[in-house]
Design a protein around this motif. Structure first.
Motif, PDB file in Angstrom:
ATOM      1  N   THR A  30      26.539 158.316   7.014  1.00 45.02           N
ATOM      2  CA  THR A  30      26.306 157.818   8.225  1.00 45.02           C
ATOM      3  C   THR A  30      27.272 156.464   8.714  1.00 45.02           C
ATOM      4  O   THR A  30      27.591 156.172   9.939  1.00 45.02           O
ATOM      5  CB  THR A  30      24.851 157.056   8.086  1.00 45.02           C
ATOM      6  N   THR A  31      27.555 155.973   7.898  1.00 49.00           N
ATOM      7  CA  THR A  31      28.728 154.803   8.248  1.00 49.00           C
ATOM      8  C   THR A  31      29.934 155.260   8.294  1.00 49.00           C
ATOM      9  O   THR A  31      31.374 154.920   8.341  1.00 49.00           O
ATOM     10  CB  THR A  31      29.467 153.674   6.762  1.00 49.00           C
ATOM     11  N   GLU A  83      29.271 148.436   8.200  1.00 43.09           N
ATOM     12  CA  GLU A  83      30.170 148.606  10.280  1.00 43.09           C
ATOM     13  C   GLU A  83      29.949 146.593   9.924  1.00 43.09           C
ATOM     14  O   GLU A  83      31.505 147.017  10.038  1.00 43.09           O
ATOM     15  CB  GLU A  83      28.867 148.021  10.666  1.00 43.09           C
ATOM     16  N   THR A  84      29.687 145.679   8.877  1.00 34.75           N
ATOM     17  CA  THR A  84      30.362 144.190   9.642  1.00 34.75           C
ATOM     18  C   THR A  84      32.009 144.316   8.533  1.00 34.75           C
ATOM     19  O   THR A  84      32.804 143.451   8.785  1.00 34.75           O
ATOM     20  CB  THR A  84      29.484 143.703   9.310  1.00 34.75           C
ATOM     21  N   LEU A 115      25.272 137.842   8.902  1.00 30.54           N
ATOM     22  CA  LEU A 115      24.102 139.032   8.556  1.00 30.54           C
ATOM     23  C   LEU A 115      23.113 137.715   9.672  1.00 30.54           C
ATOM     24  O   LEU A 115      22.270 138.315  10.518  1.00 30.54           O
ATOM     25  CB  LEU A 115      24.229 139.694   7.701  1.00 30.54           C
ATOM     26  N   LEU A 136      18.392 150.388   5.170  1.00 28.59           N
ATOM     27  CA  LEU A 136      18.929 151.095   6.446  1.00 28.59           C
ATOM     28  C   LEU A 136      19.558 149.458   7.155  1.00 28.59           C
ATOM     29  O   LEU A 136      20.860 149.665   7.500  1.00 28.59           O
ATOM     30  CB  LEU A 136      17.681 150.869   7.930  1.00 28.59           C
ATOM     31  N   LEU A 137      19.333 148.283   6.361  1.00 24.95           N
ATOM     32  CA  LEU A 137      20.331 146.945   6.637  1.00 24.95           C
ATOM     33  C   LEU A 137      22.044 147.307   6.291  1.00 24.95           C
ATOM     34  O   LEU A 137      22.687 146.562   6.825  1.00 24.95           O
ATOM     35  CB  LEU A 137      19.404 145.950   6.131  1.00 24.95           C
ATOM     36  N   THR A 138      21.592 148.584   4.995  1.00 25.45           N
ATOM     37  CA  THR A 138      22.949 148.343   4.527  1.00 25.45           C
ATOM     38  C   THR A 138      24.405 148.907   5.199  1.00 25.45           C
ATOM     39  O   THR A 138      24.749 148.732   5.747  1.00 25.45           O
ATOM     40  CB  THR A 138      23.566 148.683   3.266  1.00 25.45           C
ATOM     41  N   ILE A 139      23.243 149.547   5.862  1.00 26.11           N
ATOM     42  CA  ILE A 139      24.883 150.333   7.411  1.00 26.11           C
ATOM     43  C   ILE A 139      25.147 149.520   7.854  1.00 26.11           C
ATOM     44  O   ILE A 139      25.698 149.481   8.219  1.00 26.11           O
ATOM     45  CB  ILE A 139      23.416 151.589   8.864  1.00 26.11           C
ATOM     46  N   GLU A 140      24.428 148.701   9.014  1.00 32.65           N
ATOM     47  CA  GLU A 140      24.629 147.185   9.801  1.00 32.65           C
ATOM     48  C   GLU A 140      26.221 146.217   9.088  1.00 32.65           C
ATOM     49  O   GLU A 140      26.683 146.459   9.117  1.00 32.65           O
ATOM     50  CB  GLU A 140      23.867 146.406  10.304  1.00 32.65           C
ATOM     51  N   THR A 141      25.008 146.473   7.821  1.00 33.01           N
ATOM     52  CA  THR A 141      26.876 145.230   6.342  1.00 33.01           C
ATOM     53  C   THR A 141      28.147 145.617   6.654  1.00 33.01           C
ATOM     54  O   THR A 141      28.627 145.256   6.609  1.00 33.01           O
ATOM     55  CB  THR A 141      26.082 145.081   5.110  1.00 33.01           C
ATOM     56  N   LYS A 153      24.775 134.500  13.588  1.00 32.93           N
ATOM     57  CA  LYS A 153      26.601 134.644  14.878  1.00 32.93           C
ATOM     58  C   LYS A 153      27.187 134.922  14.219  1.00 32.93           C
ATOM     59  O   LYS A 153      27.823 133.471  13.335  1.00 32.93           O
ATOM     60  CB  LYS A 153      25.867 134.622  16.105  1.00 32.93           C
TER      61      LYS A 153
END
Length: 121
Positions: free
Chosen positions: A9-10, A47-48, A70, A40-45, A73
């Motif tokens: 995914t990442t 990507e960050t 996270l 699913l939050l791990t995907i955002e992490t 902002k």
């Protein structure tokens, strides 16, 4: 989500994801069979983390402000600016050094070019 799916995914290798976890950038829950399970939050992490790595920051630097970024902002995280300023100063020093190396190489090429021309005659 298992680590393989998170990797697909990442676009981050499984080895890197394990390293991120070792560095405290991401977390997982271990299943009874030993597999890592991610939310699913791990995907955002991830990507960050990728964004900040692409800015040239280290995982240690990222870890110092990742939680704040996270949860809030970036503009609200006071921990970010000193890291950015330090990184910018580091890059500016590298640019000066690279320009010096470039000038030295140009001089050497010009000198050797003159030597070659002298040998051709």
């Amino acid at each position: 989500m298992k680590i393989g799916e998170l990797s697909r995914t990442t676009g981050v290798s499984i080895r890197s994801l394990r390293y991120y976890e070792q560095q405290g950038l991401i977390t997982s829950v271990r299943q009874p069979n030993g597999y890592r399970e991610y939310t699913l939050l791990t995907i955002e992490t991830v990507e960050t983390v990728k964004l900040y790595l692409n800015l040239g920051l280290t995982t240690e630097q990222i870890a110092s402000f990742l939680t704040c970024v996270l949860q809030n902002k970036e503009a609200f995280c006071t921990e970010v600016m000193p890291v950015y300023r330090k990184k910018l100063a580091e890059i500016e020093r590298q640019i000066v050094e690279l320009n010096q190396i470039k000038a030295n190489l140009i001089d050497r090429i010009a000198f050797l070019g003159q030597q070659e021309q002298g040998n051709d005659e």
